[in-house]
Design a protein around this motif. Structure first.
Motif, short mmCIF file in Angstrom:
data_model
loop_
_atom_site.label_atom_id
_atom_site.label_comp_id
_atom_site.label_asym_id
_atom_site.label_seq_id
_atom_site.Cartn_x
_atom_site.Cartn_y
_atom_site.Cartn_z
N LYS A 77 0.82 -1.28 0.03
CA LYS A 77 -0.10 0.06 0.21
C LYS A 77 0.69 1.14 0.00
O LYS A 77 0.58 2.13 -0.78
N ASP A 78 1.87 1.21 0.55
CA ASP A 78 2.75 2.43 0.93
C ASP A 78 3.35 2.81 -0.67
O ASP A 78 3.46 3.89 -0.97
N GLU A 79 3.88 1.68 -1.18
CA GLU A 79 4.40 1.89 -2.67
C GLU A 79 3.30 2.32 -3.60
O GLU A 79 3.61 3.42 -4.59
N TYR A 80 2.22 1.81 -3.38
CA TYR A 80 1.12 2.12 -4.32
C TYR A 80 0.71 3.75 -4.12
O TYR A 80 0.49 4.23 -5.25
N LYS A 81 0.70 4.29 -2.89
CA LYS A 81 0.34 5.56 -2.57
C LYS A 81 1.49 6.30 -3.23
O LYS A 81 1.24 7.51 -3.59
N ILE A 82 2.75 6.00 -3.15
CA ILE A 82 3.89 6.76 -3.65
C ILE A 82 3.68 6.98 -5.10
O ILE A 82 3.71 8.07 -5.71
N GLY A 83 3.19 5.77 -5.80
CA GLY A 83 3.26 5.99 -7.26
C GLY A 83 2.15 6.77 -7.78
O GLY A 83 2.13 7.26 -8.79
N ILE A 84 1.08 6.55 -7.01
CA ILE A 84 -0.39 7.54 -7.43
C ILE A 84 0.10 8.87 -7.50
O ILE A 84 -0.28 9.87 -8.01
N THR A 85 0.56 9.44 -6.17
CA THR A 85 1.16 10.58 -5.91
C THR A 85 1.86 11.16 -7.01
O THR A 85 1.97 12.23 -7.78
N LEU A 86 2.92 10.34 -7.36
CA LEU A 86 3.94 10.77 -8.42
C LEU A 86 3.24 11.08 -9.59
O LEU A 86 3.69 11.98 -10.48
N VAL A 87 2.29 10.09 -10.11
CA VAL A 87 1.61 10.31 -11.45
C VAL A 87 0.67 11.54 -11.40
O VAL A 87 0.84 12.26 -12.45
N LEU A 88 0.23 11.76 -10.42
CA LEU A 88 -0.78 13.10 -10.33
C LEU A 88 0.16 14.39 -10.52
O LEU A 88 -0.01 15.31 -11.15
N VAL A 89 1.49 14.32 -9.78
CA VAL A 89 2.36 15.29 -9.83
C VAL A 89 2.86 15.65 -11.49
O VAL A 89 2.82 16.75 -12.00
N ALA A 90 3.16 14.24 -12.18
CA ALA A 90 3.57 14.45 -13.56
C ALA A 90 2.30 14.86 -14.32
O ALA A 90 2.84 15.68 -15.39
N LEU A 91 1.05 14.55 -14.05
CA LEU A 91 -0.06 15.23 -14.81
C LEU A 91 -0.14 16.71 -14.90
O LEU A 91 -0.32 17.25 -15.70
N ILE A 92 0.09 17.21 -13.38
CA ILE A 92 -0.17 18.57 -13.36
C ILE A 92 1.09 19.44 -14.22
O ILE A 92 0.70 20.36 -15.05
N PHE A 93 2.24 19.01 -14.09
CA PHE A 93 3.35 19.45 -14.97
C PHE A 93 3.15 19.38 -16.23
O PHE A 93 3.63 20.18 -17.21
N ARG A 94 2.61 18.12 -16.63
CA ARG A 94 2.43 17.79 -18.11
C ARG A 94 1.35 18.82 -18.75
O ARG A 94 1.65 19.10 -19.92
N SER A 95 0.44 19.21 -18.01
CA SER A 95 -0.51 20.01 -18.46
C SER A 95 0.25 21.55 -18.62
O SER A 95 -0.13 22.23 -19.79
N THR A 96 1.00 22.07 -17.83
CA THR A 96 1.44 23.30 -17.82
C THR A 96 2.33 23.43 -18.84
O THR A 96 2.77 24.50 -19.36
#
Length: 356
Positions: A210-229
């Motif tokens: 679960k810990d690694e899974y949460k880390i992965g999701i957080t990183l993807v969301l950060v990547a999504l924000i920067f990808r859009s900008t």
């Protein structure tokens, strides 16, 4: 005598096309925006060139090159994921090291070929250049690091929401028209993303972490924000300067990340585990990533962006099959439901642009 009205000038007054700039190398912003807003180019976008020929041969050539570029990108992701799974100590930080140096070399050659002094940054594009730099330094590295903890298809389909987010950001930053359908589609895409990321996916025989899974999701969301900008930044740059600034400062951001790791966070790199196999898979991923981006840029010379756009999202379906067959991931029903929702929400504006 009745005054003739130039329709092009009238259109320009309303911001639909950019005013002329003294740099003749700058591509049409309208064509670039069409290309970038639908996610055809990856991060290292080159000059986009509208096709001037309409023959069937030329169109098939463009689509074939575009399809081949997507197959190459799948090879990149597959090689990287295989490296992660086979060599457990290797992470996205190791890949960033390889990709950062390759990026700066290739973009430096492009800047030299374009005869543009990329170290002189015009005032009008400084914000755009900064955003591109941050995307290379933080955004895309987060995506490659997240692939260590999540299925590749989950990272890829979640990141593909960015064209819809880009429409929202462009409304506030660039005062571009925002259609009500974009808002509804973005809302639907986030529902799909929630469905995907709320269900833990594991490989056969492995228990979920679960810990690694949460880390992965957080990183993807950060990547999504920067990808859009990043896409908004590319539009800012292309309106008043040569587009070569965009890939160069993206690459410089990745290089800065890699050098920072070397100087201050060497514990995140695993030189002691660099076998011939590790070097091979990381090099293949970096090289094929770059080739994929270059080929898609070349494909845009022969075919319109709207015709190439669905290829980017067909890639995600192939990556999902890859996760199922090659890497033996087990997905719950809700994962496939979310996958379909996102796929439809992102594909609708593309099809609307083609047929309407």
């Amino acid at each position: 005598m009745e005054t003739m009205i130039n329709p092009i000038k009238e259109t320009a007054k309303h911001g639909l096309i950019p005013q002329e700039t003294p740099n003749k190398d700058v591509p049409s912003s309208q064509s670039c925006e069409q290309l970038q807003s639908f996610g055809i180019e990856d991060e290292e976008s080159h000059n986009c060139i509208e096709p001037t020929e309409k023959s069937l041969y030329v169109r098939l050539k463009g689509i074939s090159i575009g399809l081949f570029s997507k197959i190459i990108f799948i090879i990149c992701l597959t090689s990287l994921k295989y490296c992660y799974l086979r060599y457990e100590t290797i992470t996205g930080f190791d890949y960033i090291l390889f990709r950062g140096f390759l990026s700066i070399i290739s973009s430096g050659i492009e800047a030299r070929y374009s005869r543009v002094n990329v170290f002189y940054i015009p005032k009008d594009i400084r914000v755009g250049v900064l955003l591109r730099f941050l995307t290379g330094m933080i955004g895309i590295p987060c995506f490659f690091i997240a692939m260590k903890y999540l299925p590749t298809s989950q990272c890829h389909i979640t990141l593909n929401i960015y064209p819809l987010m880009n429409a929202i950001l462009a409304y506030f930053v660039l005062s571009e028209v925002l259609h009500i359908r974009d808002i509804f589609l973005l809302f639907g895409a986030f529902i799909g993303a929630y469905a995907i990321n709320s269900t833990e996916s594991t490989r056969q025989g492995e228990s979920p972490n679960k810990d690694e899974y949460k880390i992965g999701i957080t990183l993807v969301l950060v990547a999504l924000i920067f990808r859009s900008t990043a896409l908004v930044a590319m539009r800012i740059i292309s309106r008043s300067a040569n587009s070569v600034y965009s890939p160069f400062y993206y690459a410089l951001g990745m290089l800065t990340n890699a050098v920072t790791l070397l100087l201050f966070f060497r514990d995140h790199l695993h030189f002691q585990d660099y076998t011939i196999g590790v070097i091979f898979f990381l090099s293949v991923a970096a090289l094929f990533d770059y080739c994929s981006q270059s080929m898609m840029s070349y494909a845009s010379k022969f075919e319109k962006a709207t015709a190439l756009a669905p290829l980017s999202y067909a890639t995600t379906c192939l990556i999902l099959i890859n996760d199922l067959v090659l890497f033996h991931y087990e997905f719950k029903l809700m994962y496939f439901v979310g996958f379909v929702i996102i796929f439809v929400c992102v594909l609708v504006p593309i099809l609307y642009k083609i047929y309407f």
